[in-house]
Design a protein around this motif. Structure first.
Motif, PDB file in Angstrom:
ATOM      1  N   TYR A  31      56.819  36.025  15.336  1.00 35.66           N
ATOM      2  CA  TYR A  31      57.541  35.031  14.304  1.00 35.66           C
ATOM      3  C   TYR A  31      56.170  34.232  14.139  1.00 35.66           C
ATOM      4  O   TYR A  31      55.409  33.826  15.002  1.00 35.66           O
ATOM      5  CB  TYR A  31      58.372  34.237  15.113  1.00 35.66           C
ATOM      6  CG  TYR A  31      59.618  35.130  14.991  1.00 35.66           C
ATOM      7  CD1 TYR A  31      60.498  35.405  14.131  1.00 35.66           C
ATOM      8  CD2 TYR A  31      60.076  35.742  16.380  1.00 35.66           C
ATOM      9  CE1 TYR A  31      61.737  35.881  14.157  1.00 35.66           C
ATOM     10  CE2 TYR A  31      61.460  36.545  16.446  1.00 35.66           C
ATOM     11  CZ  TYR A  31      61.947  36.671  15.368  1.00 35.66           C
ATOM     12  OH  TYR A  31      63.077  37.538  15.526  1.00 35.66           O
ATOM     13  N   ALA A  32      56.527  33.496  13.271  1.00 35.52           N
ATOM     14  CA  ALA A  32      55.567  32.345  12.666  1.00 35.52           C
ATOM     15  C   ALA A  32      55.445  31.076  14.130  1.00 35.52           C
ATOM     16  O   ALA A  32      56.512  30.850  14.212  1.00 35.52           O
ATOM     17  CB  ALA A  32      55.827  31.494  11.470  1.00 35.52           C
ATOM     18  N   GLY A  33      54.522  30.858  14.334  1.00 33.70           N
ATOM     19  CA  GLY A  33      54.420  29.952  15.574  1.00 33.70           C
ATOM     20  C   GLY A  33      54.058  30.855  16.886  1.00 33.70           C
ATOM     21  O   GLY A  33      53.825  30.040  17.701  1.00 33.70           O
ATOM     22  N   LEU A  91      49.352  33.896  15.193  1.00 36.09           N
ATOM     23  CA  LEU A  91      49.646  35.038  14.575  1.00 36.09           C
ATOM     24  C   LEU A  91      50.012  34.596  13.011  1.00 36.09           C
ATOM     25  O   LEU A  91      50.366  33.529  12.652  1.00 36.09           O
ATOM     26  CB  LEU A  91      51.303  35.528  14.890  1.00 36.09           C
ATOM     27  CG  LEU A  91      51.425  37.024  15.018  1.00 36.09           C
ATOM     28  CD1 LEU A  91      50.555  37.763  15.630  1.00 36.09           C
ATOM     29  CD2 LEU A  91      52.854  37.118  15.466  1.00 36.09           C
ATOM     30  N   PHE A  92      49.472  35.621  12.224  1.00 32.87           N
ATOM     31  CA  PHE A  92      49.688  35.542  10.690  1.00 32.87           C
ATOM     32  C   PHE A  92      49.781  37.006  10.115  1.00 32.87           C
ATOM     33  O   PHE A  92      49.578  37.963  10.672  1.00 32.87           O
ATOM     34  CB  PHE A  92      48.340  34.978  10.076  1.00 32.87           C
ATOM     35  CG  PHE A  92      46.966  35.623  10.421  1.00 32.87           C
ATOM     36  CD1 PHE A  92      46.847  36.907   9.912  1.00 32.87           C
ATOM     37  CD2 PHE A  92      46.248  35.010  11.101  1.00 32.87           C
ATOM     38  CE1 PHE A  92      45.581  37.415   9.954  1.00 32.87           C
ATOM     39  CE2 PHE A  92      45.125  35.790  11.425  1.00 32.87           C
ATOM     40  CZ  PHE A  92      44.711  37.084  10.303  1.00 32.87           C
ATOM     41  N   HIS A 263      43.896  30.813  11.395  1.00 34.91           N
ATOM     42  CA  HIS A 263      45.137  31.051  11.699  1.00 34.91           C
ATOM     43  C   HIS A 263      45.892  31.456  10.419  1.00 34.91           C
ATOM     44  O   HIS A 263      47.060  31.643  10.320  1.00 34.91           O
ATOM     45  CB  HIS A 263      45.992  29.708  12.172  1.00 34.91           C
ATOM     46  CG  HIS A 263      46.186  28.668  11.329  1.00 34.91           C
ATOM     47  ND1 HIS A 263      44.950  28.052  10.990  1.00 34.91           N
ATOM     48  CD2 HIS A 263      47.230  28.025  10.590  1.00 34.91           C
ATOM     49  CE1 HIS A 263      45.100  26.904  10.019  1.00 34.91           C
ATOM     50  NE2 HIS A 263      46.568  26.902   9.879  1.00 34.91           N
ATOM     51  N   LEU A 264      45.244  31.567   9.385  1.00 40.55           N
ATOM     52  CA  LEU A 264      45.738  32.051   8.331  1.00 40.55           C
ATOM     53  C   LEU A 264      45.129  33.404   7.857  1.00 40.55           C
ATOM     54  O   LEU A 264      44.141  33.671   8.183  1.00 40.55           O
ATOM     55  CB  LEU A 264      45.020  31.145   6.833  1.00 40.55           C
ATOM     56  CG  LEU A 264      45.471  29.575   6.949  1.00 40.55           C
ATOM     57  CD1 LEU A 264      44.801  28.710   6.042  1.00 40.55           C
ATOM     58  CD2 LEU A 264      46.995  29.572   7.081  1.00 40.55           C
ATOM     59  N   PRO A 265      45.974  34.248   7.010  1.00 39.83           N
ATOM     60  CA  PRO A 265      45.317  35.619   6.560  1.00 39.83           C
ATOM     61  C   PRO A 265      44.067  35.742   5.840  1.00 39.83           C
ATOM     62  O   PRO A 265      43.192  36.471   5.908  1.00 39.83           O
ATOM     63  CB  PRO A 265      46.136  36.160   5.798  1.00 39.83           C
ATOM     64  CG  PRO A 265      47.673  35.060   5.931  1.00 39.83           C
ATOM     65  CD  PRO A 265      47.280  33.894   6.129  1.00 39.83           C
ATOM     66  N   PRO A 272      36.471  25.612   4.321  1.00 38.42           N
ATOM     67  CA  PRO A 272      35.806  26.472   4.992  1.00 38.42           C
ATOM     68  C   PRO A 272      36.693  26.999   6.251  1.00 38.42           C
ATOM     69  O   PRO A 272      37.684  26.664   6.307  1.00 38.42           O
ATOM     70  CB  PRO A 272      34.747  25.356   5.720  1.00 38.42           C
ATOM     71  CG  PRO A 272      35.640  23.851   5.757  1.00 38.42           C
ATOM     72  CD  PRO A 272      36.583  24.174   4.447  1.00 38.42           C
ATOM     73  N   LYS A 273      35.976  27.850   6.913  1.00 40.01           N
ATOM     74  CA  LYS A 273      36.463  28.693   8.005  1.00 40.01           C
ATOM     75  C   LYS A 273      36.886  27.644   9.311  1.00 40.01           C
ATOM     76  O   LYS A 273      37.845  27.429   9.791  1.00 40.01           O
ATOM     77  CB  LYS A 273      36.014  29.946   8.399  1.00 40.01           C
ATOM     78  CG  LYS A 273      36.577  30.842   9.473  1.00 40.01           C
ATOM     79  CD  LYS A 273      36.172  32.160   9.715  1.00 40.01           C
ATOM     80  CE  LYS A 273      36.883  33.003  10.489  1.00 40.01           C
ATOM     81  NZ  LYS A 273      36.251  33.738  11.511  1.00 40.01           N
TER      82      LYS A 273
END
Ligand code: ZN
Lengths: 998, 88
Positions: A31-33, A91-92, A263-265, A272-273
């Motif tokens: 799940y998200a989070g 998680l993403f 944390h993003l796909p 920036p990263k």
């Protein structure tokens, strides 16, 4: 696969947003989070890696930065990221990760044979095992170690992600958003202080997210949320999550890495990263909390053995059960908190307490909940290979030396709590002299070196009430001193359960006849037996024990292992821990990606690029550029299919025959003004400057105080008290500092001002026998005849509407002029010169032709003025005044400098007149002499003489004055060449210097 | 990274400065006899103390002034900064 270990409700995850991801090629949902760790645990996945040395199966041990095992290799948007902690990776959708340190896969790892050959891998195994035979090193040992070691593989591709640096200043930097961080930040913010609050996790609140407490009339978690949202709304506060302060440097400079996109796909456009923050803080509050300490027992590294605080966090934050038949092994009350959470969620835990008869509010609650509690009990060994299946437990004697009959108890996880270790890394990095606190068996910060204060459990304070009280106070006090404002807030009332004292017991003795591995350092695979061996072998200092066994040397910096290691050493040595002392903590606290450290200073951006105003003309005319310091200069202008050699020869020849033009904008220029300018120049240069007339230029050489030539160039007297100095491109900045040094510190009585004017002027050198014709057409109103503008003369003129300064100086040895105009007019001037010069066959020439021209004239430049030569060596002794004093003069009388066979610059031609001599070649008398062959000198610069159409070089050789006519050899071992040569005069072309005066 | 108080500009980070060595060294006067020994001391020999050290820095990316900095070489503590013409 369904999430068998996820509770139906609870936790802080977003159950409306399901996320799919892959681990070791297999698809799962979370799940998200979630973190990667919590999502895997929800799916019942415990086996995530293999250990560093023995390749034993490893699972999850912690839930955050404390994690020693679960290091994975990430694949995100076609980029790989090694050394990522699964407990920190959010998680993403579409996340892909795999285990590291296992081959061929995590379930079947060939290296695990090391586990059964353990005797080959004791303490110091690198030193002992791979010592001999030497020949085995390259072919056998190194490849094996390389394949077996490490926490992942770095990509060899260019990283497409962007990283940024940011500089920030604040009154208070607060590291950690647990109760102490929130309270101190809130109090400081109320006083108007500029506050930065950094939290390394995605959620704020620290221990308040998992503890069962009430603050005011809110739960701990609600209170944290309220404080954070208030802080976020204040203009004087910066609140940052996913931000790890990892280094504490001099003068309260701290460095923080902010994970913006991990944390993003995929990193968003224009984002920036990661961002690296350099923060200069007036005060630092370290509120980094504490990390639970493991208990040491047999096979305590089996997947399923984890910190009890981690089990509680998975439950309360992620709604995940780390097991359904938990065994809690504790020496303090924290284990009970985890047991109570299990019980509340319908799971029956068994608690083993090392203490005989513990009693407290928390224990009473556990008893009231009918939790099975066994006092004076220990876990002797975990059973199960890839996952805990049961535990051997036993009653332990009061003196903790003997264990009674072993019983086996079924369980699917063992949650351990050996009390708490304050996270003192940043305090230690700041230079704080830490002290040992007997009460908590751990080091805490003590005497500060810099402006830092440690609060809460990082300072060994484990009750919420005291933590909040002291943190509000400190936040108020420190900020008040900075802002001179006080807006005191009342400390809220706290309801928390009281706990009893912990048991100092930490290591379970081995049962008779068993030699279970009992691990201290889980990341580097250091067991109790390794430390024992190191001490038996004579290592005493904790710093040596650390290096020999690698205890605490892994990327987790021994967060879970240091204190138990120290306990063991002090037990064996019969010392107390403070006598043993802890090893030094150094930055970074947690791994930082190289990309973030480099930031934007990569590739072309690693240094500035300076271009002359004529750059685009050069580009349009097929210039091939070369780096000259930070400048880009045309090396040659390519015509058709010409190469460097052909083009530079053509350009140089055209200067000798007709006329050429060269961009000399890059030369350093210094404007000198003031009534004492002449006197100053007279002290700076080796030759005489007091009588230079207005409108005349002079060549000068300046030395360092040690007599070595620093730079050369021409200086022109523009008016009574105004001079224009030129320096070489490379030395421009040093010369300016040098002049400023003498004016500000040594001779402040001289009334002179110097300022760089390099960028104010664009310069073009017009050189060649037809240069006067070009100049005359450029300035039809001026008398530029040999009488009107003699050699080393200067005049100002109007170049088709723009002001120009004309210097009759020459680097090429030809009749030549340098025309300067204001930079903005540079390109205009250049195009005019090209246009007007057309009828005289003018051609632009680059640095390669420029070198050729000066070398065959015997003009010394950077390759001779190389920081090792005095004026004599460069045949510049004629410019050294005997009458006056100047910088470095006293050094010139040194014995070596006046030796009769002192080195001197000479010319060199190959006997065959064909073979070019590589720069840097040695010059020797006998090419076949025994090594080491006595070296007479070296070749400093080489060219193809366009005047004589054969190779010509300059060399600096011993007794150069008396070597003219000698037949010697140039050796270039690098290019495997031996070239017979003849020494000639360095002034190969126009030795009398007639052309420049023509 | 040190935080140096330029007496002309205020507190600035170390990367704006360049180091200039011992500030107590005095150049022998021009046109005066100097023994080999004194000259060598001036050109080459420097103390390398642990503790207080008066040194030169140039505020190269700022006001370009040479300044004196009294710094502890062990702890990096800066006690005092002075203009070129000031004495401790
Ligand atoms: Zn300044």
């Amino acid at each position: 696969m369904s999430e068998k270990f996820r509770l139906d409700k609870g936790g802080l995850i977003n159950r409306n947003k399901k996320i799919s991801f892959k681990f070791n090629g297999k698809k799962y949902f979370g799940y998200a989070g979630d973190t990667l760790a919590s999502a895997l645990l929800a799916n019942g996945v415990h086996l995530v890696g293999r250990s560093f040395k023995y390749h034993r199966p490893r699972g999850f041990f912690g839930a955050g930065v404390d994690e020693p095992y679960a290091i994975v290799q990430m694949n995100r948007n076609n980029e790989v990221d090694p050394n990522v902690r699964a407990t920190e990776q959010e998680l993403f959708e579409g996340l892909e990760a795999k285990s590291v340190n296992c081959w061929p896969n995590v379930d079947f790892d060939i290296g695990a044979i090391n586990n059964f050959l353990g005797k080959f891998f004791p303490a110091g195994f690198y030193y002992k095992t791979f010592m001999w035979p030497k020949s085995f090193w390259y072919n056998l040992y190194e490849p094996i170690i390389r394949k077996a070691a490490g926490f992942g593989a770095a990509s060899i591709k260019h990283d497409k992600e962007k990283y940024e640096h940011k500089y920030e200043y604040c009154d208070l930097l607060i590291t950690g958003s647990g109760p102490s961080g929130l309270a101190s930040a809130y109090a400081a913010a109320q006083n108007g202080a500029k506050v930065i609050l950094a939290e390394d996790k995605s959620r704020f609140g620290g221990s308040l997210l998992t503890s069962d407490v009430t603050i005011g009339n809110q739960s701990g978690q609600e209170w944290a949320e309220k404080i954070i949202s208030e802080l976020k709304s204040m203009p004087n506060v910066v609140v940052k999550n996913r931000s790890q302060v990892f280094g504490y440097y001099d003068h309260n400079m701290l460095v923080m890495s902010e994970r913006i996109s991990d944390h993003l796909p995929k990193t968003e456009k224009y984002s920036p990263k990661q961002r690296l923050w350099y923060i200069r803080a007036k005060e630092v509050i370290i509120s980094s909390g504490s990390i639970e300490r493991p208990l040491v027992f047999g096979n305590n590294d089996t997947p399923g053995v984890m910190l009890s605080s981690a089990a509680k966090e998975y439950l309360k934050v992620y709604g995940v059960l780390v097991g359904k038949k938990p065994l809690i092994f504790t020496n303090n009350d924290s284990g009970y908190e985890t047991a109570i959470e299990f019980k509340k969620n319908g799971i029956d835990p068994v608690v083993l307490d090392t203490r005989k008869d513990p009693n407290s509010e928390i224990i009473k609650e556990a008893k009231d909940l009918n939790i099975n509690i066994k006092s004076s009990y220990v876990v002797v060994a975990a059973k199960g290979y890839k996952k805990v299946k049961s535990a051997d437990i036993a009653k332990i004697s009061d003196d903790k030396k003997n264990i009674s009959t072993i019983e086996n108890i079924k369980c699917d996880c063992i949650c351990v709590s050996g009390f708490w270790t304050p996270t003192i890394h940043l305090a230690s990095q700041s230079g704080n002299k830490t002290k040992f606190n007997e009460e908590i068996d751990a080091f805490v910060p003590s005497q500060s070196k810099q402006k830092e204060t440690t609060l809460g459990s990082a300072n060994g304070i484990f009750t919420l009430e005291e933590t909040l009280k002291t943190s509000f106070e400190k936040g108020n006090e420190l900020s008040k001193q900075i802002t001179n404002k006080e807006n005191k807030v009342t400390v809220p009332t706290v309801v928390e359960k009281k706990s009893s004292n912990h048991d100092k017991f930490w290591c379970v003795p081995l049962p008779e006849g068993k030699n279970y591995k009992r691990f201290l350092d889980f990341q580097n695979d250091v067991a109790v037996s390794d430390i024992q061996l190191a001490l038996r072998e004579g290592y005493r200092s904790i710093e040596h024990v650390k290096r020999y066994t690698t205890l605490g040397m892994a990327t987790d910096q021994g967060r879970t292992s240091n204190l138990n290691g120290l306990q063991l050493v002090s037990d064996i040595e019969n010392k107390v821990v403070p006598q043993v002392g802890h090893t030094t903590f150094r930055p970074p606290f947690s791994p930082v990606s190289i990309g973030a450290i480099v930031g934007r200073e990569i590739g072309k951006h690693s240094k500035p690029t300076r271009k002359s105003p004529m750059h685009y003309w050069h580009e349009k005319n097929n210039a091939v550029f070369v780096d000259a310091g930070v400048w880009l200069r045309p090396r040659y202008y390519k015509q058709g299919s010409e190469n460097l050699f052909e083009a530079s020869k053509r350009e140089a020849k055209n200067v000798r025959r007709n006329v050429g033009v060269c961009d000399v904008t890059t030369l350093g220029k210094i404007d000198i003004k003031g009534p004492d300018s002449a006197e100053f120049l007279n002290r700076v240069y080796t030759n005489a400057w007091l009588k230079l007339p207005i409108g005349k230029a002079r060549y000068g050489v300046m030395l360092r105080e040690d007599g070595i030539v620093m730079d050369d160039g021409t200086t022109t007297r523009i008016s009574e008290n105004h001079y224009h100095m030129t320096t070489t491109t490379a030395q421009a900045a040093n010369v300016l500092s040098h002049l400023e040094y003498y004016l500000q510190l040594v001779w402040p009585e001289l009334n002179v001002n110097v300022v760089s004017s390099t960028e104010q002027w664009a310069g073009a050198a017009i050189a060649g026998p037809k240069s006067r014709d070009v100049l005359q057409k450029l300035f039809p109103d001026l008398d530029v005849s040999n009488e009107g503008l003699p050699f080393m003369g200067y005049m100002e003129g109007d170049l088709f509407g723009v002001n120009a300064k004309i210097y009759r100086i020459s680097f090429s040895g030809e009749l030549a002029y340098e025309v300067n105009v204001e930079s903005d007019n540079g390109n205009y001037m250049w195009e005019k010169i090209i246009e007007i010069g057309k009828e005289f066959n003018i051609q632009p020439y680059g640095t390669e032709a420029l070198s050729t021209l000066r070398i065959e004239m015997g003009h010394v430049a950077g390759s001779e003025l190389d920081g090792r030569t005095i004026p004599y060596d460069n045949s510049l002794e004629g410019l050294v005044s005997k009458k006056k004093d100047f910088i470095g003069k006293r050094s010139l009388s040194k014995k070596a400098y006046v030796a009769p066979d002192r080195q001197k610059v000479v010319g060199v031609i190959p006997l065959d007149k064909k073979t070019s001599i590589p720069e840097g070649s040695y010059i020797v008398k006998d090419a076949k002499a025994k090594l080491p062959n006595p070296k007479l000198g070296h070749v400093s610069a080489s060219c193809w003489s366009v005047e004589y159409d054969n190779p010509f070089s300059l060399a600096i050789i011993k007794d150069g004055k008396n070597m003219i006519g000698q037949k010697l050899f140039a050796l270039s071992p690098l290019k495997n060449k031996t070239i017979p040569i003849e020494i000639v005069s360095s002034h190969y072309v126009d030795p009398k210097g007639e052309r420049v005066r023509s | 990274m040190l935080y140096i108080k330029c007496p002309h500009c205020g507190l600035r980070s170390q990367n704006e400065f360049s180091y200039g060595g011992d500030a107590t060294v005095k150049r022998p006067e021009l046109n005066k006899e100097v023994s080999d020994r004194d000259w060598d001391n001036f050109v080459y020999l420097r103390k390398s103390p642990i503790g207080k050290h008066l040194e030169l820095w140039q505020h190269i990316s700022g006001c370009r002034q040479w300044i004196k900095v009294e710094r502890d070489t062990l702890t990096h503590e800066i006690f005092k900064t002075l203009k070129a013409n000031e004495e401790v």
